[in-house]
Design an enzyme around this catalytic site. Structure first.
Site: not given
Lengths: 174, 174
Positions: B67, B84, B120
């Site tokens: 991520h 994203s 995250v």
């Protein structure tokens, strides 16, 4: 880069550099960063192989499914990863005759239809003739044998990609 | 697309469409194709979650390490995945004040230094204020708790990405 430099990398740099040693599976590279420091290239390779071996069979199939067809639409469409493009080019897969290209496409489709994952072979250890021969032969295998064989090829590809990025271990560590 | 259309996809189309429901982890999507047919969106989601849960802890950390930072260099450098980029934009992370940006960068670095993986959070269920508050609070957690929390957020992100691609199940299947 030697192994001490590898061990000093942040996870971000580690994933940026090694993220494609298993094709399109940066998850694997990112996971083995947890196991650093590595005593050598072989230890890094072993950590990757152990992670792969511990996956359920579906996960091994998942790895295979992240691979492009050889001489397939990603090669012709310019969508291959840098590593795959170079490997397929070296094996002569960007310069097939029309007959070879048709045969490769037909066998790739037959293989995928039979197994539900693509034919994976270490292109750098083959040429177009041996790849076509092996593809034809492996279409006859059982699914479990082909899954295992494909993963063995993934590990060969990984080893060569790693060797291109990290200096080999000193002989006493081999 | 409804679930019967999903179940009819080749693995190649399935991975092309769903390969990023877990950020940069097409391996997971490719693995769960083995479990088709799915009786509904919830079953597909459950297969993904079960695959993630069965991974060793290093594999869960590997997912987190795939991520990008929130409001980090990939956002500013245009290197985010489509998903994203949209999620960070909706949360207002592309429009931080200079003070907010500095604080976010400092906390992201502190978090990564402490845990060895990035912070995250499901941006679509937050805004920039709640993200900054949560990032600050979660920096205080233990590593195992944060790993579990990060994976819980990965699953929320996955659920929303899946819902954007597949029609929800009929109520009697929920």
């Amino acid at each position: 880069m030697d192994i001490s430099a590898v061990n000093a990398l942040s996870y971000e740099d580690f994933v940026n550099i090694f993220g494609n040693v298993v094709e399109k599976c940066p998850l694997i590279t990112a996971a083995v960063w947890t196991s650093r420091p590595f005593i050598g290239l072989n230890a890094l390779e072993a950590a990757i192989n152990e992670f792969i071996d511990a996956l359920p069979e579906s996960g091994k199939e998942g790895i295979l499914r992240c691979h492009p067809d050889l001489a397939g639409r990603d090669l012709h469409g310019g969508a291959l990863t840098r590593e795959s493009r170079e490997e397929q080019r070296r094996a002569g897969l960007d310069a097939l005759s029309s007959a070879e290209a048709s045969r490769m496409a037909r066998l790739n489709e037959e293989y995928k239809e039979r197994f539900g994952f693509p034919f994976v072979v270490c292109a750098r250890m083959n040429d177009k003739a041996s790849i076509l021969r092996e593809l034809s032969e492996r279409c006859q295998n059982e699914r479990a044998a082909e899954r295992a064989r494909g993963i063995a090829e993934v590990k060969k590809i990984c080893r060569l990609r790693l060797q291109g990025l990290v200096l080999p271990d000193a002989p006493n560590k081999l």
